[in-house]
Write a protein that holds these residues in place. Structure first.
Motif, PDB file in Angstrom:
ATOM      1  N   ASP A 297       0.849  -1.196   0.000  1.00  0.00           N
ATOM      2  CA  ASP A 297       0.000   0.000   0.000  1.00  0.00           C
ATOM      3  C   ASP A 297       0.882   1.242   0.000  1.00  0.00           C
ATOM      4  O   ASP A 297       2.117   1.152   0.114  1.00  0.00           O
ATOM      5  N   ASP A 298       0.270   2.420  -0.152  1.00  0.00           N
ATOM      6  CA  ASP A 298       1.049   3.641  -0.317  1.00  0.00           C
ATOM      7  C   ASP A 298       1.976   3.901   0.860  1.00  0.00           C
ATOM      8  O   ASP A 298       3.130   4.315   0.666  1.00  0.00           O
ATOM      9  N   ASP A 299       1.511   3.670   2.074  1.00  0.00           N
ATOM     10  CA  ASP A 299       2.357   3.925   3.246  1.00  0.00           C
ATOM     11  C   ASP A 299       3.606   3.044   3.220  1.00  0.00           C
ATOM     12  O   ASP A 299       4.710   3.493   3.556  1.00  0.00           O
ATOM     13  N   ALA A 300       3.435   1.782   2.831  1.00  0.00           N
ATOM     14  CA  ALA A 300       4.576   0.875   2.795  1.00  0.00           C
ATOM     15  C   ALA A 300       5.539   1.254   1.664  1.00  0.00           C
ATOM     16  O   ALA A 300       6.758   1.137   1.816  1.00  0.00           O
ATOM     17  N   VAL A 301       5.004   1.710   0.542  1.00  0.00           N
ATOM     18  CA  VAL A 301       5.862   2.165  -0.553  1.00  0.00           C
ATOM     19  C   VAL A 301       6.701   3.350  -0.096  1.00  0.00           C
ATOM     20  O   VAL A 301       7.913   3.421  -0.341  1.00  0.00           O
ATOM     21  N   ILE A 302       6.055   4.295   0.589  1.00  0.00           N
ATOM     22  CA  ILE A 302       6.775   5.478   1.081  1.00  0.00           C
ATOM     23  C   ILE A 302       7.853   5.061   2.087  1.00  0.00           C
ATOM     24  O   ILE A 302       8.971   5.577   2.069  1.00  0.00           O
ATOM     25  N   ALA A 303       7.535   4.097   2.943  1.00  0.00           N
ATOM     26  CA  ALA A 303       8.522   3.616   3.910  1.00  0.00           C
ATOM     27  C   ALA A 303       9.719   2.991   3.204  1.00  0.00           C
ATOM     28  O   ALA A 303      10.875   3.168   3.619  1.00  0.00           O
ATOM     29  N   GLU A 304       9.477   2.258   2.113  1.00  0.00           N
ATOM     30  CA  GLU A 304      10.569   1.645   1.358  1.00  0.00           C
ATOM     31  C   GLU A 304      11.443   2.722   0.723  1.00  0.00           C
ATOM     32  O   GLU A 304      12.680   2.618   0.729  1.00  0.00           O
ATOM     33  N   ILE A 305      10.832   3.750   0.166  1.00  0.00           N
ATOM     34  CA  ILE A 305      11.603   4.834  -0.446  1.00  0.00           C
ATOM     35  C   ILE A 305      12.448   5.539   0.606  1.00  0.00           C
ATOM     36  O   ILE A 305      13.622   5.863   0.384  1.00  0.00           O
ATOM     37  N   ARG A 306      11.875   5.766   1.779  1.00  0.00           N
ATOM     38  CA  ARG A 306      12.635   6.401   2.861  1.00  0.00           C
ATOM     39  C   ARG A 306      13.797   5.522   3.298  1.00  0.00           C
ATOM     40  O   ARG A 306      14.889   6.017   3.600  1.00  0.00           O
ATOM     41  N   ARG A 307      13.570   4.204   3.309  1.00  0.00           N
ATOM     42  CA  ARG A 307      14.635   3.276   3.712  1.00  0.00           C
ATOM     43  C   ARG A 307      15.825   3.393   2.766  1.00  0.00           C
ATOM     44  O   ARG A 307      16.978   3.330   3.190  1.00  0.00           O
ATOM     45  N   LEU A 308      15.535   3.589   1.491  1.00  0.00           N
ATOM     46  CA  LEU A 308      16.600   3.701   0.502  1.00  0.00           C
ATOM     47  C   LEU A 308      17.109   5.128   0.348  1.00  0.00           C
ATOM     48  O   LEU A 308      18.091   5.360  -0.360  1.00  0.00           O
ATOM     49  N   ASN A 309      16.420   6.096   0.977  1.00  0.00           N
ATOM     50  CA  ASN A 309      16.815   7.507   0.905  1.00  0.00           C
ATOM     51  C   ASN A 309      16.824   8.032  -0.529  1.00  0.00           C
ATOM     52  O   ASN A 309      17.709   8.774  -0.940  1.00  0.00           O
ATOM     53  N   GLY A 310      15.796   7.639  -1.307  1.00  0.00           N
ATOM     54  CA  GLY A 310      15.743   8.054  -2.692  1.00  0.00           C
ATOM     55  C   GLY A 310      15.025   9.357  -2.943  1.00  0.00           C
ATOM     56  O   GLY A 310      15.150   9.947  -4.000  1.00  0.00           O
ATOM     57  N   THR A 311      14.239   9.833  -1.989  1.00  0.00           N
ATOM     58  CA  THR A 311      13.452  11.046  -2.174  1.00  0.00           C
ATOM     59  C   THR A 311      13.518  11.876  -0.910  1.00  0.00           C
ATOM     60  O   THR A 311      13.520  11.355   0.190  1.00  0.00           O
TER      61      THR A 311
END
Length: 256
Positions: free
Chosen positions: A144-158
């Motif tokens: 879901d969107d929250d988990a996608v955002i958490a993954e992006i934050r984990r990778l520090n891409g945005t």
């Protein structure tokens, strides 16, 4: 009334004029959810070294009204067609993360059809990505969107500040989901190794690719191979920008 942009103008973003003393072009392929503007700092730094053409995938920024392409081979086909509309030149392809997959498939197509292609592929630079046969399906496309955002934050891409803005999230989420569908469904089709040299860049603390996995790119070229690790994680490019620029300049000089 303004004229509609050409395919070349949609897909390729020249932030600086090409140097007058050469025909070497570095084509840059963004990561999942990324855009051509991610490579603006590299384009600025390399402006006097080579023509730098970042790729703008559909579904983001000024192309956000277009549906994202959800297939790496389809992306590669579209980009090859655009590159073939350019005057003959020496090409180096540089892709980060998902962009490394797309760049690899573009390289394969150019070499496969070299007898009908006016471009001279001089090298591939793959960053932050396992070698093509290695499958690491993170299943982000099912989150879901929250988990996608958490993954992006984990990778520090945005920039985290952007991910706190609901309007921004709604605007970029279709592109992010389309890109993850493309890269997570990508399956390598066995074929001959590239003839051009391959250079691989990786962060030494990247959770997406180990140094051993990065080394496996060696099996995909008959040409020279070089692996360089930088301090940092998946987006070490931002943390080590000066060192990355020097590495790219060295590769461009080597591939000439």
């Amino acid at each position: 009334m303004t004229d509609s942009p050409t395919a070349r103008e949609l897909w390729l973003r020249p932030y600086h004029p090409a140097p007058e003393d050469g025909d070497l072009t570095l084509v840059c392929f963004p990561h999942a959810g990324g855009s051509a503007s991610y490579f603006r700092p590299l384009a600025d730094a390399l402006a006097g070294v080579a023509e730098v053409l970042p790729v703008q995938y559909p579904g983001r920024q000024d192309r956000r009204a277009e549906p994202p392409l959800t297939s790496v081979p389809r992306l590669a086909d579209e980009i090859v067609a655009v590159l073939r509309s350019l005057p003959p030149r020496r090409l180096v392809l540089f892709g980060h993360s998902m962009g490394a997959c797309v760049a690899f498939e573009v390289a394969r197509r150019i070499e496969r059809d070299s007898s009908h292609d006016s471009h001279d592929l001089r090298g591939l630079i793959a960053s932050g990505r396992t070698a093509p046969p290695t499958l690491r399906d993170t299943k982000v496309r099912f989150m879901d969107d929250d988990a996608v955002i958490a993954e992006i934050r984990r990778l520090n891409g945005t920039d985290d500040r952007l991910l706190l803005d609901d309007d921004v999230i709604r605007m970029i989420m279709p592109a992010i989901r389309g890109d993850y569908l493309a890269v997570e469904s990508y399956r390598y089709e066995p074929g001959p190794p590239l003839r051009c040299p391959v250079s691989v860049l990786v962060g030494d603390d990247d959770p997406q690719v180990t140094l051993a996995e990065a080394e496996e790119w060696r099996e995909h070229t008959k040409g020279d191979f070089r692996l360089r690790a930088f301090p940092g994680g998946h987006f070490y490019l931002a943390e080590q920008q000066d060192r990355v620029v020097r590495a790219l300049a060295e590769d461009l000089a080597r591939f000439r």
